[in-house]
Design a protein around this motif. Structure first.
Motif, PDB file in Angstrom:
ATOM      1  N   LEU A 207     -16.834   5.567 -13.964  1.00 20.41           N
ATOM      2  CA  LEU A 207     -15.715   5.524 -13.021  1.00 20.41           C
ATOM      3  C   LEU A 207     -14.765   6.690 -13.268  1.00 20.41           C
ATOM      4  O   LEU A 207     -14.287   7.348 -12.336  1.00 20.41           O
ATOM      5  CB  LEU A 207     -14.978   4.186 -13.152  1.00 20.41           C
ATOM      6  N   PHE A 208     -14.514   6.976 -14.546  1.00 22.97           N
ATOM      7  CA  PHE A 208     -13.667   8.110 -14.899  1.00 22.97           C
ATOM      8  C   PHE A 208     -14.301   9.423 -14.423  1.00 22.97           C
ATOM      9  O   PHE A 208     -13.624  10.321 -13.909  1.00 22.97           O
ATOM     10  CB  PHE A 208     -13.462   8.122 -16.416  1.00 22.97           C
ATOM     11  N   VAL A 209     -15.624   9.526 -14.587  1.00 22.40           N
ATOM     12  CA  VAL A 209     -16.342  10.720 -14.147  1.00 22.40           C
ATOM     13  C   VAL A 209     -16.200  10.925 -12.640  1.00 22.40           C
ATOM     14  O   VAL A 209     -15.974  12.041 -12.154  1.00 22.40           O
ATOM     15  CB  VAL A 209     -17.834  10.614 -14.535  1.00 22.40           C
ATOM     16  N   LEU A 210     -16.324   9.854 -11.866  1.00 22.41           N
ATOM     17  CA  LEU A 210     -16.225   9.953 -10.409  1.00 22.41           C
ATOM     18  C   LEU A 210     -14.861  10.463  -9.968  1.00 22.41           C
ATOM     19  O   LEU A 210     -14.752  11.255  -9.017  1.00 22.41           O
ATOM     20  CB  LEU A 210     -16.517   8.596  -9.775  1.00 22.41           C
TER      21      LEU A 210
ATOM     22  N   VAL B  18     -14.614  14.014 -20.694  1.00 17.25           N
ATOM     23  CA  VAL B  18     -15.454  12.876 -21.075  1.00 17.25           C
ATOM     24  C   VAL B  18     -15.640  12.840 -22.589  1.00 17.25           C
ATOM     25  O   VAL B  18     -15.592  11.770 -23.224  1.00 17.25           O
ATOM     26  CB  VAL B  18     -16.814  12.950 -20.342  1.00 17.25           C
ATOM     27  N   LEU B  19     -15.876  14.013 -23.196  1.00 15.73           N
ATOM     28  CA  LEU B  19     -16.016  14.071 -24.645  1.00 15.73           C
ATOM     29  C   LEU B  19     -14.750  13.576 -25.347  1.00 15.73           C
ATOM     30  O   LEU B  19     -14.811  12.850 -26.350  1.00 15.73           O
ATOM     31  CB  LEU B  19     -16.319  15.511 -25.089  1.00 15.73           C
ATOM     32  N   TRP B  20     -13.594  13.943 -24.818  1.00 18.03           N
ATOM     33  CA  TRP B  20     -12.327  13.542 -25.421  1.00 18.03           C
ATOM     34  C   TRP B  20     -12.110  12.036 -25.302  1.00 18.03           C
ATOM     35  O   TRP B  20     -11.844  11.348 -26.283  1.00 18.03           O
ATOM     36  CB  TRP B  20     -11.190  14.308 -24.769  1.00 18.03           C
ATOM     37  N   VAL B  21     -12.264  11.521 -24.076  1.00 18.42           N
ATOM     38  CA  VAL B  21     -11.994  10.105 -23.844  1.00 18.42           C
ATOM     39  C   VAL B  21     -13.047   9.251 -24.549  1.00 18.42           C
ATOM     40  O   VAL B  21     -12.732   8.297 -25.278  1.00 18.42           O
ATOM     41  CB  VAL B  21     -11.966   9.803 -22.330  1.00 18.42           C
ATOM     42  N   GLY B  22     -14.341   9.573 -24.329  1.00 21.95           N
ATOM     43  CA  GLY B  22     -15.405   8.773 -24.937  1.00 21.95           C
ATOM     44  C   GLY B  22     -15.492   8.952 -26.433  1.00 21.95           C
ATOM     45  O   GLY B  22     -15.776   7.992 -27.176  1.00 21.95           O
ATOM     46  N   GLY B  23     -15.266  10.193 -26.916  1.00 26.76           N
ATOM     47  CA  GLY B  23     -15.335  10.451 -28.347  1.00 26.76           C
ATOM     48  C   GLY B  23     -14.286   9.685 -29.123  1.00 26.76           C
ATOM     49  O   GLY B  23     -14.566   9.168 -30.218  1.00 26.76           O
ATOM     50  N   ARG B  24     -13.090   9.601 -28.580  1.00 25.19           N
ATOM     51  CA  ARG B  24     -12.039   8.829 -29.242  1.00 25.19           C
ATOM     52  C   ARG B  24     -12.443   7.360 -29.376  1.00 25.19           C
ATOM     53  O   ARG B  24     -12.206   6.711 -30.406  1.00 25.19           O
ATOM     54  CB  ARG B  24     -10.741   8.949 -28.459  1.00 25.19           C
TER      55      ARG B  24
END
Length: 632
Positions: free
Chosen positions: A213-216, A310-316
């Motif tokens: 959803l964030f990606v969209l 995405v790396l920042w949000v998902g990585g955290r």
């Protein structure tokens, strides 16, 4: 207030984008409808390639699990379901069994072999899709170019009155080529990449719907930025094609009028004119090229920004222990990164489509014009045969329905077997008078009757079949003398061709040429003299043996003696033909059985040569100015 205006602006732009897309798909549907079967087959093969590509990415999870010792074998095969998770669990089950029985190295080898097979089938289906689509692409271009050319051939003469020929040639060549480069080359991308994006998004949803959803949201913002730039590109492409047409027209006029340009020393004037238009074209093309080339780096930059987010949000989330397992998150990032290339390709294709639709609209503009072939202009009634009489009844005409009258209240009766000379000062309407008969133009008022039937109600193609015509400037084609004459009657025998050439006084000089009737005459008959070109054009008209023969100053480049000899032969060869002869030299008018005298669009006198001389009107005045013409 600002919110309302912003919302209205967004609504307007979205509506404009939707309208452009509808025009684009209508354009495709009009010319690609016969090839939908091949398109669907290509799309199916692309789906298979995309499916194998998606599966190849899912192989990353078990590969990482085996590599990092995180593989947890399933105790039993998963229950069947139509989902990506079932396939993933099934593969994990078999990998786990191999790890348990043969060890992780064998399992890793199995994954590598499976990856090779998957990529083999992915590229096989990719090639097969391209193989099928190659036919679609070329047939689409063939259909479009052929239809445009046929449409131009059937356009009425009045369409070309105030239009540049160079612009029409540009639409047939440059615009069609632009459609090829900008639209056809983007077609497969437009069909394939949306499906690719949807497949990858579906895999992302299976992995994590929250991150998807964030990606969209991120991709939606990038799409809006790209769309704003793309809309301006279409307008710039329209301007570029307009200036290209003007440039082609100037070039065509320069080549055609080079003798006049040189004699009047107008070289610098034409060079300045060409340079001025060329500079305008240069500026527009530079702007359009810069804007178009912005699409690739911009879409790539926006894609990388999205990956980093995405790396920042998902990585955290992974680091805090509240997110996906590391191998699953890595797979998510890899799959998402695979979205960049199709998204980038789709953005570039959108730019190309915007540019190509400018050319497509110029092509559609011509195809929307009414032709002589279809529609009410052609009429429905079969023309009467034989023709007993033709009447002009109170005919008025002016070009495009505006300006001064070229013909005013013309009433005249024409009958077969007559040689009718149409004379008068320059600009008196002589050529327009005869152009109404083959319906190059139609009267603004009044009517022309053939055996009592309105000419506009007759089938146009069959009516013109009864007319032969030779214009002021002889029109010859880049071919042999024989084929130029045969245009009047394809399939005629050599004896018929020679007979027509003899009547036109052309046979003798043709036989003196190196290859006789098979001599190639060059572009527009450049290898022949002006008089020889006229005689070839006359032979073409004579070969047709039509009941109506129109000669619009067709012997102006011949000497009077040769002109009179051809008229004598013509009267003997066509005793029952209605011959309309526009003449400036009145010495040949005495051969006419009937003379029409035009002045300022009006028919001021008519009769035979002797009667008009005795009347002492305009005809007698014109004869005296040309040194007098004796009565034969």
């Amino acid at each position: 207030m600002t919110r309302v205006r912003g919302h209205e602006r967004f609504t307007y732009r979205f509506g404009e984008y939707a309208s452009e897309m509808r025009r684009f798909f209508r354009f495709l549907n009009r010319y690609m409808r016969p090839y939908w079967r091949d398109i669907l087959l290509s799309l199916f093969l692309n789906l298979l390639a995309i499916a194998f590509s998606t599966v190849s990415l899912t192989m990353l999870i078990p590969f990482l699990q085996v590599l990092f010792g995180r593989s947890v074998p399933l105790e039993a095969p998963p229950s069947f379901s139509l989902s990506g998770q079932f396939l993933l669990d099934l593969f994990n089950y078999y990998v786990g069994q191999v790890v348990a029985s043969e060890g992780p190295e064998v399992a890793l080898l199995l994954i590598c072999v499976a990856s090779i097979l998957i990529f083999f089938f992915k590229n096989l289906f990719r090639y097969l899709a391209l193989f099928v689509f190659a036919r679609v692409r070329n047939l689409f271009l063939f259909t479009l170019r052929q239809r445009l050319y046929e449409h131009i051939v059937y356009l009425p003469i009045r369409y070309f009155t105030f239009r540049r020929r160079g612009d029409l040639i540009t639409r047939l060549t440059t615009d069609v080529q632009e459609v090829e480069w900008a639209i056809v080359n983007s077609l497969e991308i437009l069909f394939r990449e949306p499906v690719t994006i949807l497949m990858y998004l579906g895999l992302l949803v299976l992995i994590s719907w929250e991150l998807t959803l964030f990606v969209l949201v991120v991709l939606g913002l990038a799409g809006l930025i790209i769309g704003v730039i793309g809309r301006r590109l279409k307008q710039e492409s329209l301007e570029a094609q307009h200036y290209t047409g003007m440039l082609a027209s100037v070039a065509e006029e320069t080549v055609r009028g080079l003798p006049v340009i040189k004699v009047f020393r107008a070289e610098q004037y034409m060079i300045r004119l060409f340079r001025r238009i060329h500079q305008l074209l240069y500026r527009v093309r530079v702007k359009a090229l810069r804007r178009r080339e912005l699409s690739s780096p911009l879409s790539e930059f926006l894609g990388i920004c999205a990956v980093v987010l995405v790396l920042w949000v998902g990585g955290r989330a992974v680091l805090s222990g509240r997110g996906l397992p590391p191998e699953t998150f890595i797979t998510f990032v890899v799959v998402f990164s695979q979205l960049i290339n199709p998204a980038k390709s789709f953005a570039t294709a959108y730019y190309h489509v915007q540019r190509g639709m400018a050319s497509a609209e110029r092509i559609e503009e011509i195809l929307a014009e009414q032709t002589d072939r279809w529609g009410p202009v052609s009429g429905t009634r079969i023309p009467p045969h034989p023709i007993r009489e033709i009447r002009y009844e109170h005919v008025f005409f002016r070009y495009h329905g505006e300006g001064d009258w070229v013909l005013q209240d013309v009433c005249v009766r024409l009958v077969p077997g007559s040689l009718v000379a149409i004379v008068g000062p320059s600009g008196s309407g002589k050529t327009t008078f005869v152009h109404l008969l083959p319906r190059f133009f139609d009267p603004v008022r009044g009517r022309i009757l053939v055996n009592g039937y309105n000419l506009q109600g007759l089938d146009l193609a069959r009516w013109r079949h009864q007319i032969a015509y030779v214009p002021q400037e002889p029109i010859l084609f880049y071919d042999t003398i024989r084929n130029n004459i045969l245009l009047g009657k394809p399939g005629a025998s050599q004896q018929e061709v020679e007979w027509a050439a003899r009547v036109a006084g052309a046979h003798e000089f043709i036989m003196r040429l190196p290859r006789g009737y098979d001599t190639h005459i060059g572009e527009a008959g450049a290898r022949l003299s002006a008089g020889e070109r006229q005689r070839i054009a006359l032979a073409r008209a004579f070969l047709k043996r039509a009941p109506i023969l129109i000669l619009d100053e067709a012997t102006a480049n011949l000497d009077v003696q040769t002109e009179e000899e051809i008229l004598r032969r013509m009267r003997e060869a066509f005793p029952d033909t209605l011959i309309l002869f526009v003449a400036h030299r009145l010495k040949v008018a005495r051969w006419a059985t009937h003379i029409l005298v035009m002045d300022r669009g009006k028919l001021v006198e008519e009769g035979d040569h002797e009667t008009l001389l005795r009347r002492g009107g305009l005809y007698a005045l014109l004869v005296s100015k040309q040194g007098g013409v004796g009565v034969s």
